[in-house]
Motif scaffolding. Structure first.
Motif, PDB file in Angstrom:
ATOM      1  N   UNK A 178       0.852  -1.307  -0.065  1.00 29.62           N
ATOM      2  CA  UNK A 178       0.118   0.198  -0.015  1.00 29.62           C
ATOM      3  C   UNK A 178       0.896   1.266   0.010  1.00 29.62           C
ATOM      4  N   UNK A 179       1.888   1.400   0.701  1.00 29.75           N
ATOM      5  CA  UNK A 179       2.701   2.520   0.898  1.00 29.75           C
ATOM      6  C   UNK A 179       3.392   2.642  -0.377  1.00 29.75           C
ATOM      7  N   UNK A 180       4.102   1.618  -1.085  1.00 31.80           N
ATOM      8  CA  UNK A 180       4.758   1.843  -2.146  1.00 31.80           C
ATOM      9  C   UNK A 180       3.703   2.162  -3.556  1.00 31.80           C
ATOM     10  N   UNK A 181       2.596   1.685  -3.363  1.00 32.38           N
ATOM     11  CA  UNK A 181       1.628   2.047  -4.444  1.00 32.38           C
ATOM     12  C   UNK A 181       0.960   3.277  -4.180  1.00 32.38           C
ATOM     13  N   UNK A 182       0.874   3.925  -3.142  1.00 37.13           N
ATOM     14  CA  UNK A 182       0.606   5.086  -2.464  1.00 37.13           C
ATOM     15  C   UNK A 182       1.448   6.079  -3.354  1.00 37.13           C
ATOM     16  N   UNK A 183       2.684   6.016  -2.975  1.00 35.38           N
ATOM     17  CA  UNK A 183       3.525   6.918  -3.662  1.00 35.38           C
ATOM     18  C   UNK A 183       3.541   6.852  -5.493  1.00 35.38           C
ATOM     19  N   UNK A 184       3.628   5.650  -5.815  1.00 40.44           N
ATOM     20  CA  UNK A 184       3.398   5.623  -7.151  1.00 40.44           C
ATOM     21  C   UNK A 184       2.186   6.019  -7.954  1.00 40.44           C
ATOM     22  N   UNK A 187       2.155  10.455  -6.920  1.00 43.47           N
ATOM     23  CA  UNK A 187       3.201  11.310  -7.436  1.00 43.47           C
ATOM     24  C   UNK A 187       3.444  11.020  -8.753  1.00 43.47           C
ATOM     25  N   UNK A 188       4.203   9.804  -9.281  1.00 41.21           N
ATOM     26  CA  UNK A 188       4.476   9.943 -10.724  1.00 41.21           C
ATOM     27  C   UNK A 188       3.312   9.684 -11.807  1.00 41.21           C
TER      28      UNK A 188
END
Length: 449
Positions: A178-184, A187-188
């Motif tokens: 979840x944390x990784x996908x939140x950023x992805x 932002x990108x």
């Protein structure tokens, strides 16, 4: 499972209890951190409007999660009591029942999200651009209702089936994704609130996929089977699980009421400040819940086997842990309130910083009594005293909070709102100590299953 039961009943109790507690605290910490990650990425990727919108829809998440805990904790408690009593043939019926009811409930909530997400977001306090952000997040979150609920059921049963390590690994993997996908996504890819909701919905799916192979393993007692006396079995699940539902869902109800009260006496900036405090308070409450879930399999098995002394020892160990943790939370929350607020105050709003600073000082003392109240609810549910568990969970969940919120906000304004939870937990602790005095007597703990 047999090896783990033997350890619980005859082995080094402190070691096995600490193992369960540590693994469940880590699991719940991971869960709370991914909720906080949502808040962090939304605050920094969407702005203060996104922060307010997210805080408005958190109650809906609490209700979904609470329903999963109702079926998971309730069913798994009954399962472990049967296992402890040596009734391994009928124990899997609770897994079947919880899974079936969870699937049905998840489908209903999914349909609710498809057709009613915007009216619900408006009912939660959304308006203008905040309504658009809140309804988008809520709709997508409700579409993942089956995943949220069934994952909670799986986690609870796998933990009680002698695999707490696997349950922890699954929850941490889901939280990390979840944390990784939140950023992805935020932002990108620039997906805003939609991306945050999709990332949140992915976590239970990944967690469940890790747990599913356990069901097909030879060491597991978990299987789908015919449920005899479904109504009476479901009644047992409700008795054991309703306190967990109340504890979780009432968190959402309290946030909803606090948001409405703050909007009435202050501003949306104050709602944002309260949202910051809420996210950190959810971490503390989640850790206490981890301790409570950690002692649940131990106490349930011991209760099924009539081991009252080991129940008292397990609870005493948990009580020491939560009191130490509560004191640490208060110290950290007050000493580091300014940098904690700055993490989510992207626009450096001085009013939000001022309100949050005062809020931390008034809200965080609640952690000293909170932990003991939460593990007392778990104890009374595990020893099949549902009335006591219901009383304590209602009292700390809303029965003490609502009148205190109305009274204290009337006399002390925004400060009264922030001190409400501390006052409610302290009041509940007075009742908790009376209940524990009765509940920890050997004659009270033991009952024929």
């Amino acid at each position: 499972m047999q090896d783990k039961n033997t350890q619980i009943l005859t082995g080094n109790l402190r070691r096995v209890a600490l193992e369960y507690i540590a693994l469940n605290v880590l699991s719940m910490l991971g869960l709370s951190l991914y909720i906080m990650a949502d808040t962090y990425f939304v605050a920094n990727g969407v702005g203060n409007d996104g922060l307010v919108a997210l805080n408005l829809v958190i109650p809906a998440y609490n209700v979904i999660n609470g329903l999963g805990l109702l079926l998971g904790v309730g069913g798994a408690t009954c399962y472990s009591i049967r296992i402890g009593a040596g009734e391994t043939d009928t124990a899997p019926e609770f897994f079947t029942l919880s899974t079936a009811v969870g699937l049905f409930t998840g489908i209903l909530l999914t349909l609710t999200g498809v057709f009613f997400s915007r009216p619900i977001a408006a009912l939660l306090g959304g308006e203008g651009p905040i309504l658009d952000l809140a309804s988008d997040y809520l709709r997508i979150m409700l579409l993942f209702s089956c995943a949220f609920i069934l994952n909670q059921v799986l986690v609870c049963f796998v933990r009680n089936d002698g695999a707490p390590n696997l349950a922890m690994a699954a929850m941490l993997a889901g939280s990390a994704s979840n944390i990784v996908l939140d950023y992805l996504f935020i932002f990108p890819l620039g997906m805003g609130m939609t991306g945050a909701a999709l990332a949140t919905g992915s976590a239970p799916i990944i967690s469940a996929l890790i747990l599913l192979p356990r069901l097909m393993g030879s060491r597991s007692h978990l299987r789908i089977c015919k449920v005899r006396e479904a109504l009476s079995s479901f009644k047992r699940v409700l008795h054991a699980g309703v306190p967990s539902l109340i504890t979780e869902a009432s968190t959402g109800i309290v946030i909803l009421l606090f948001n409405a009260t703050i909007l009435r006496i202050s501003s949306q900036i104050a709602v944002g400040a309260y949202g910051i405090i809420t996210n950190f308070s959810l971490v503390g409450a989640a850790i206490f819940t981890g301790v409570a879930q950690g002692i649940q399999p131990v106490i349930s098995v011991c209760h099924g086997a009539g081991k009252s002394r080991r129940i008292r020892q397990t609870f005493g160990l948990a009580a020491v842990i939560v009191l130490l943790l509560g004191s640490a939370f208060v110290t950290l929350g007050i000493l580091f309130r300014d940098p904690l607020t700055a993490l989510f105050n992207r626009e450096n709003d001085p009013e939000m910083a001022r309100i949050a600073r005062q809020g931390f000082a008034l809200y965080f003392p609640a952690f000293v009594p909170m932990g003991l109240n939460i593990i007392a609810v778990s104890l009374t549910a595990c020893i099949q005293k549902p009335k006591w568990a219901f009383l304590l969970s209602c009292l700390r969940g809303f029965a003490a909070v609502i009148p205190l919120l109305l009274l204290l906000s009337m006399f002390f304004g925004l400060d009264g709102v922030f001190v409400t939870v501390t006052a409610a937990e302290a009041l509940t602790l007075c009742v908790t100590l009376i209940v524990l005095r009765i509940a920890l007597r050997p004659s009270t703990i033991y009952s024929q299953i």
